[in-house]
Enzyme design. Structure first.
Site, PDB file in Angstrom:
ATOM      1  N   ASP A   4       0.866  -1.192   0.000  1.00 37.91           N
ATOM      2  CA  ASP A   4       0.000   0.000   0.000  1.00 37.91           C
ATOM      3  C   ASP A   4       0.899   1.237   0.000  1.00 37.91           C
ATOM      4  OD1 ASP A   4      -1.612   2.156   0.635  1.00 37.91           O
ATOM      5  OD2 ASP A   4      -2.791   1.069   2.121  1.00 37.91           O
ATOM      6  N   GLU A 105      -2.608   0.137  -4.389  1.00 38.45           N
ATOM      7  CA  GLU A 105      -2.630  -1.071  -3.576  1.00 38.45           C
ATOM      8  C   GLU A 105      -2.606  -2.329  -4.444  1.00 38.45           C
ATOM      9  OE1 GLU A 105      -5.418  -0.937   0.046  1.00 38.45           O
ATOM     10  OE2 GLU A 105      -6.066  -2.684  -1.094  1.00 38.45           O
TER      11      GLU A 105
HETATM   12  P1  TTP Z   1      -5.237   5.679   0.887  1.00 43.50           P
HETATM   13  O1  TTP Z   1      -4.347   4.494   0.650  1.00 43.50           O
HETATM   14  O2  TTP Z   1      -6.430   5.499   1.741  1.00 43.50           O
HETATM   15  O3  TTP Z   1      -4.411   6.859   1.549  1.00 43.50           O
HETATM   16  P2  TTP Z   1      -2.977   7.422   1.273  1.00 43.50           P
HETATM   17  O4  TTP Z   1      -2.206   6.586   0.293  1.00 43.50           O
HETATM   18  O5  TTP Z   1      -3.099   8.852   0.914  1.00 43.50           O
HETATM   19  O6  TTP Z   1      -2.321   7.384   2.706  1.00 43.50           O
HETATM   20  P3  TTP Z   1      -1.770   6.132   3.538  1.00 43.50           P
HETATM   21  O7  TTP Z   1      -1.958   4.907   2.708  1.00 43.50           O
HETATM   22  O8  TTP Z   1      -0.328   6.462   3.796  1.00 43.50           O
HETATM   23  O9  TTP Z   1      -2.591   6.146   4.784  1.00 43.50           O
HETATM   24  O10 TTP Z   1      -5.721   6.273  -0.492  1.00 43.50           O
HETATM   25  C1  TTP Z   1      -4.930   6.251  -1.670  1.00 43.50           C
HETATM   26  C2  TTP Z   1      -5.156   7.502  -2.481  1.00 43.50           C
HETATM   27  O11 TTP Z   1      -6.542   7.617  -2.822  1.00 43.50           O
HETATM   28  C3  TTP Z   1      -4.817   8.788  -1.736  1.00 43.50           C
HETATM   29  O12 TTP Z   1      -3.459   9.144  -1.884  1.00 43.50           O
HETATM   30  C4  TTP Z   1      -5.753   9.782  -2.340  1.00 43.50           C
HETATM   31  C5  TTP Z   1      -6.952   8.968  -2.780  1.00 43.50           C
HETATM   32  N1  TTP Z   1      -8.081   9.189  -1.835  1.00 43.50           N
HETATM   33  C6  TTP Z   1      -9.018  10.174  -2.117  1.00 43.50           C
HETATM   34  O13 TTP Z   1      -8.921  10.843  -3.144  1.00 43.50           O
HETATM   35  N2  TTP Z   1     -10.056  10.375  -1.227  1.00 43.50           N
HETATM   36  C7  TTP Z   1     -10.184   9.659  -0.073  1.00 43.50           C
HETATM   37  O14 TTP Z   1     -11.134   9.886   0.713  1.00 43.50           O
HETATM   38  C8  TTP Z   1      -9.212   8.629   0.221  1.00 43.50           C
HETATM   39  C9  TTP Z   1      -9.303   7.811   1.479  1.00 43.50           C
HETATM   40  C10 TTP Z   1      -8.188   8.437  -0.688  1.00 43.50           C
HETATM   41 CA    CA Z   2      -2.059   4.316   0.464  1.00 40.74          CA
END
Ligand code: TTP
Ligand code: CA
Length: 358
Positions: A4, A105
């Site tokens: 991830d 992911e």
């Molecule tokens: P995530 O994997 O949930 O978050 P992240 O990669 O930013 O942070 P981390 O894994 O370190 O906790 O989401 C992946 C991408 O999806 C994120 O960079 C931006 C997008 N996203 C949105 O646009 N809106 C949202 O509400 C979420 C949760 C993610």
């Molecule tokens: Ca992420």
């Protein structure tokens, strides 16, 4: 393994502009009504220290970051997709089988590669991390477990830049103290319901009478919760050729605010998308339009249809409605337009796996 990518959209922005690294970085979707309306897509860990996270309204993020050197940027999905593809390509070179589940992911089955050894899997994960850092410049967190369920929770447990190995004999000990909402499919409502039953942790859920769970949540879901809480999961890591969404995007001959010009362009995109829909034999329920403005900011509007359809005419109607509304709300000229459909169902609704339902 579950890989991830950390704070992905914001990390991509740091990659493009390393000077951002020590500052709070917020990537947001600007809805366009006022300068600050919209929500945070994600933020780097510097910004998270100030309580800024995905979903927070932008005006609140600005407030929390007041007085810092915070940088706010609009989502540049195409750029993040390019980076994502590069990383996925590196990951693929290490696996027996591979399953990408989102832009940031993927599950990697490496059982054969490491001959079932968990320590060797940990070493391999470190090697892959170094390789991706070196080739692409991105860091990620990885969880390793005897199945997908455990790997995913393990990956979440040591973010950012984490590496967590959970051996089969450690699964129970690892899962037990976690709050129930860490299990896939246990959202706010289910958590509340489980809490009412006195079930706060995964361990408590594992000990709870399975028949009672089935009575309360239905046979299928009850059994799933019971198994998930015990760390039991037999889903294979397999490549899916089904996309989560289908989209087309194209540049207009000249910048415009003219609905007719926009719709002429989107008609071509819709035709293209519809061909894909027919070929894949799917129906869709959500329609979105994307507008890239002259200042290069990206705006989007979406609409859930009343029922799933594969109909081109329905798609055209929804796109027209969305752009009509959008043009009424925004003052800038549009440079590029896009159409996206999502929330697919196969014609003959097959729900092979319960998690695909979540
Ligand atoms: P995530 O994997 O949930 O978050 P992240 O990669 O930013 O942070 P981390 O894994 O370190 O906790 O989401 C992946 C991408 O999806 C994120 O960079 C931006 C997008 N996203 C949105 O646009 N809106 C949202 O509400 C979420 C949760 C993610
Ligand atoms: Ca992420």
């Amino acid at each position: 393994m579950l890989v991830d990518f950390d704070y992905f959209f914001a990390q991509c922005e740091e990659l493009r502009n390393p000077a951002l690294k020590d500052k709070p970085v917020v990537v947001g979707v600007y809805s366009g009504r006022t300068e600050d309306s919209g929500a945070v897509s994600t933020a780097n860990y510097v910004a998270r220290k100030f309580g800024v996270k995905s979903g927070l309204p932008l005006y609140l993020a600005k407030k929390r970051l007041k007085g810092t050197e915070a940088v706010f940027l609009p989502v540049d999905y195409e750029f993040y997709e390019q980076i994502s593809e590069k990383i996925m390509q590196v990951l693929r070179s290490y696996v027996d089988s591979f399953e990408q589940t989102s832009i940031d992911e993927a599950y990697l089955d490496v059982t054969q590669k490491v001959r079932g050894g968990f320590e060797a899997a940990g070493d391999l994960a470190q090697k892959i991390k170094n390789d991706v850092k070196c080739q692409v410049g991105i860091v990620f967190s990885v969880g390793i477990g005897p199945n997908k369920l455990v790997a995913k929770i393990a990956a979440d447990s040591q973010k950012p830049n984490g590496l967590k190995v959970v051996k089969p004999e450690e699964v129970q000990h690892f899962l037990s103290p976690l709050p129930v909402n860490r299990l896939l499919g246990v959202g706010r409502k289910t958590t509340a319901k489980l809490n009412e039953l006195g079930i706060e942790t995964v361990g408590a859920l594992a000990r709870y009478d399975v028949q009672k769970l089935k009575d309360i949540f239905g046979k299928k879901l009850g059994a799933y919760f019971h198994n998930a809480a015990k760390g039991v999961d037999n889903q294979p890591v397999e490549e899916t050729d089904e996309p989560v969404s289908i989209s087309r995007i194209s540049t207009l001959k000249e910048n415009t605010r003219d609905l007719m010009v926009v719709l002429k362009k989107t008609d071509q995109l819709i035709e293209d998308i519809h061909e894909d829909v027919v070929q894949r034999n799917i129906t869709f329920k959500q329609v979105a339009v994307i507008a890239i403005m002259t200042d290069l900011s990206i705006r989007s509007r979406s609409k859930m249809l009343e029922s799933a359809t594969s109909d081109a005419e329905g798609l055209r109607r929804a796109v027209r409605e969305l752009f009509e509304k959008f043009l009424g709300e925004s003052k800038l000229e549009i440079r590029r337009v896009g159409v996206k459909i999502s929330h697919f169902a196969k014609e003959e609704v097959e729900q092979k796996r319960l998690t695909s339902f979540f």
